[in-house]
Motif scaffolding. Structure first.
Motif, mmCIF file in Angstrom:
data_model
loop_
_atom_site.group_PDB
_atom_site.id
_atom_site.type_symbol
_atom_site.label_atom_id
_atom_site.label_comp_id
_atom_site.label_asym_id
_atom_site.label_seq_id
_atom_site.Cartn_x
_atom_site.Cartn_y
_atom_site.Cartn_z
ATOM 1 N N GLY A 133 -51.652 -54.657 -16.846
ATOM 2 C CA GLY A 133 -50.514 -55.559 -16.994
ATOM 3 C C GLY A 133 -49.767 -55.784 -15.689
ATOM 4 O O GLY A 133 -49.177 -56.847 -15.474
ATOM 5 N N LEU A 134 -49.788 -54.786 -14.793
ATOM 6 C CA LEU A 134 -49.119 -54.945 -13.502
ATOM 7 C C LEU A 134 -49.823 -56.003 -12.666
ATOM 8 O O LEU A 134 -49.163 -56.808 -11.985
ATOM 9 N N PHE A 135 -51.145 -56.012 -12.715
ATOM 10 C CA PHE A 135 -51.885 -57.048 -11.995
ATOM 11 C C PHE A 135 -51.511 -58.423 -12.515
ATOM 12 O O PHE A 135 -51.246 -59.345 -11.733
ATOM 13 N N TRP A 136 -51.473 -58.586 -13.837
ATOM 14 C CA TRP A 136 -51.143 -59.899 -14.403
ATOM 15 C C TRP A 136 -49.701 -60.285 -14.094
ATOM 16 O O TRP A 136 -49.400 -61.469 -13.898
ATOM 17 N N ALA A 137 -48.818 -59.300 -14.016
ATOM 18 C CA ALA A 137 -47.432 -59.592 -13.657
ATOM 19 C C ALA A 137 -47.349 -60.145 -12.235
ATOM 20 O O ALA A 137 -46.558 -61.054 -11.948
ATOM 21 N N LEU A 138 -48.183 -59.601 -11.358
ATOM 22 C CA LEU A 138 -48.208 -60.100 -9.988
ATOM 23 C C LEU A 138 -48.921 -61.447 -9.902
ATOM 24 O O LEU A 138 -48.540 -62.319 -9.110
ATOM 25 N N PHE A 139 -49.958 -61.611 -10.709
ATOM 26 C CA PHE A 139 -50.768 -62.829 -10.641
ATOM 27 C C PHE A 139 -49.998 -64.045 -11.148
ATOM 28 O O PHE A 139 -50.125 -65.146 -10.608
ATOM 29 N N ILE A 140 -49.212 -63.856 -12.174
ATOM 30 C CA ILE A 140 -48.475 -64.992 -12.746
ATOM 31 C C ILE A 140 -46.974 -64.807 -12.592
ATOM 32 O O ILE A 140 -46.182 -65.587 -13.128
ATOM 33 N N GLY A 141 -46.549 -63.786 -11.840
ATOM 34 C CA GLY A 141 -45.123 -63.481 -11.734
ATOM 35 C C GLY A 141 -44.378 -64.439 -10.825
ATOM 36 O O GLY A 141 -44.963 -65.197 -10.044
ATOM 37 N N ASN A 142 -43.055 -64.380 -10.931
ATOM 38 C CA ASN A 142 -42.185 -65.261 -10.156
ATOM 39 C C ASN A 142 -41.304 -64.457 -9.201
ATOM 40 O O ASN A 142 -40.196 -64.859 -8.869
ATOM 41 N N THR A 143 -41.790 -63.302 -8.777
ATOM 42 C CA THR A 143 -40.926 -62.377 -8.038
ATOM 43 C C THR A 143 -40.772 -62.734 -6.566
ATOM 44 O O THR A 143 -39.860 -62.247 -5.912
ATOM 45 N N THR A 144 -41.667 -63.550 -6.010
ATOM 46 C CA THR A 144 -41.609 -63.859 -4.585
ATOM 47 C C THR A 144 -40.679 -65.027 -4.339
ATOM 48 O O THR A 144 -40.928 -66.138 -4.764
ATOM 49 N N GLY A 145 -39.578 -64.764 -3.635
ATOM 50 C CA GLY A 145 -38.628 -65.806 -3.283
ATOM 51 C C GLY A 145 -38.221 -65.681 -1.837
ATOM 52 O O GLY A 145 -38.967 -65.167 -1.004
ATOM 53 N N ALA A 146 -37.015 -66.146 -1.539
ATOM 54 C CA ALA A 146 -36.565 -66.179 -0.150
ATOM 55 C C ALA A 146 -35.874 -64.899 0.280
ATOM 56 O O ALA A 146 -35.406 -64.806 1.409
ATOM 57 N N TYR A 147 -35.810 -63.891 -0.600
ATOM 58 C CA TYR A 147 -35.058 -62.681 -0.279
ATOM 59 C C TYR A 147 -35.568 -62.020 1.002
ATOM 60 O O TYR A 147 -34.794 -61.675 1.897
ATOM 61 N N TYR A 148 -36.882 -61.848 1.106
ATOM 62 C CA TYR A 148 -37.426 -61.120 2.244
ATOM 63 C C TYR A 148 -37.298 -61.900 3.546
ATOM 64 O O TYR A 148 -37.132 -61.316 4.617
ATOM 65 N N ILE A 149 -37.391 -63.223 3.491
ATOM 66 C CA ILE A 149 -37.207 -63.989 4.721
ATOM 67 C C ILE A 149 -35.763 -63.894 5.176
ATOM 68 O O ILE A 149 -35.463 -63.835 6.380
ATOM 69 N N ASP A 150 -34.826 -63.843 4.231
ATOM 70 C CA ASP A 150 -33.422 -63.650 4.586
ATOM 71 C C ASP A 150 -33.213 -62.287 5.228
ATOM 72 O O ASP A 150 -32.464 -62.151 6.208
#
Length: 297
Positions: A133-150
């Motif tokens: 389930g962790l793989f699928w959470a990463l595969f279809i997840g929405n966790t990547t945003g602008a936080y890290y670039i900030d």
């Protein structure tokens, strides 16, 4: 590498996006507005690999607009203003080309980190080291945003201006380098907690954080731009460049009789008169018709 970057800047610097922090703040603001209007709308912008494979290729770019889901309008405006000020300071310090390189490099490494972590999660899940389930959470997840670039922008600012002060809770002044150290400790602690949950989780967490900050590491290693510059030094350099630019705009050739210059009339030729006492320059129309200047007259 710094010489290569200098050559690239001379060749491609004219294509750099000026005022990039402003455009990024506008994109962030649009993302927040969409979220407030309809939280589900931002799902269509997120970095969802499954949807990308289905043809929604715009997600390769629009994921940077996905907000961090803070609902406090005051803190949102404060964060946008802070990002703009810090980004503009770095752009003025480095120049638009290197700032563009830093930002887009950050986007690339964050995206590459998400790809690596997702593929590694698939391998680990097949080996039973992490839940599938962790793989699928990463595969279809929405966790990547602008936080890290900030965060990478803040770290770059803390390196460039370690003694700059911020007001924590609008009361306590704290230096940028201290805040940077605190953030590094918190990130290391998060990785430690991930390793406590399992080696596989720790590796995934370490790769995510390392890749998100890779642009900071490589940028300062390649460009040698980590030397501290005070705001006064920055202002002095900007003023010097302005003076040089104005001086270069002043005509080098001007007729002592009619006042025409090489800029006002490019067809004219200018020569100094050897019979005049002093540095008197004349255009081709008055070179042989003027009265010679004598100092004793």
């Amino acid at each position: 590498m710094s010489k290569l970057l200098a050559k690239l800047e001379r060749k491609f610097g004219k294509y750099a996006i000026r005022n990039l922090p402003l455009y990024m703040v506008i994109l962030y603001a649009i993302g927040y507005i969409l979220y407030f209007i309809n939280p589900v709308a931002t799902d269509a912008l997120a970095l969802n690999f499954y949807q990308i494979l289905q043809g929604q290729v715009w997600r390769l770019v629009t994921w940077i607009m996905v907000p961090d889901y803070s609902t406090n309008l005051f803190f949102i405006l404060l964060a946008l203003y802070f990002f703009f000020v810090v980004g503009r300071t770095l752009e003025n310090t480095w120049g638009s080309f290197l700032f563009n390189l830093f930002i887009f490099g950050g986007f690339f490494f964050i995206f590459a980190g998400k790809v690596i972590v997702t593929l590694l999660a698939f391998v680990l899940s097949q080996g039973g080291l992490i839940p599938e389930g962790l793989f699928w959470a990463l595969f279809i997840g929405n966790t990547t945003g602008a936080y890290y670039i900030d965060m990478s922008i803040f770290f770059a600012y803390a390196i460039m201006y370690p003694d700059a002060r911020f007001l924590v809770l609008y009361i306590f002044p704290i230096k940028a380098k201290v805040l940077g150290i605190i953030y590094v400790i918190l990130m290391a602690f998060n990785v430690f907690l991930a390793f406590q949950a399992g080696i596989a989780y720790g590796i995934l967490s370490f790769i995510t954080i390392s890749m998100s900050l890779m642009n900071v590491i490589l940028f300062f290693a390649w460009t040698k731009r980590g030397l501290y510059k005070s705001p006064k030094e920055m202002k002095r350099q900007r003023d010097y460049k302005v003076k040089i630019k104005k001086a270069s705009a002043v005509s080098r050739h001007k007729c002592a009789i009619c006042g025409q210059t090489a800029e006002s009339n490019p067809n004219l030729q200018f020569r100094y008169c050897s019979k005049c006492e002093g540095n008197y320059e004349y255009c081709s129309e008055h070179l042989f018709t003027h009265e010679h200047v004598k100092k004793n007259e």
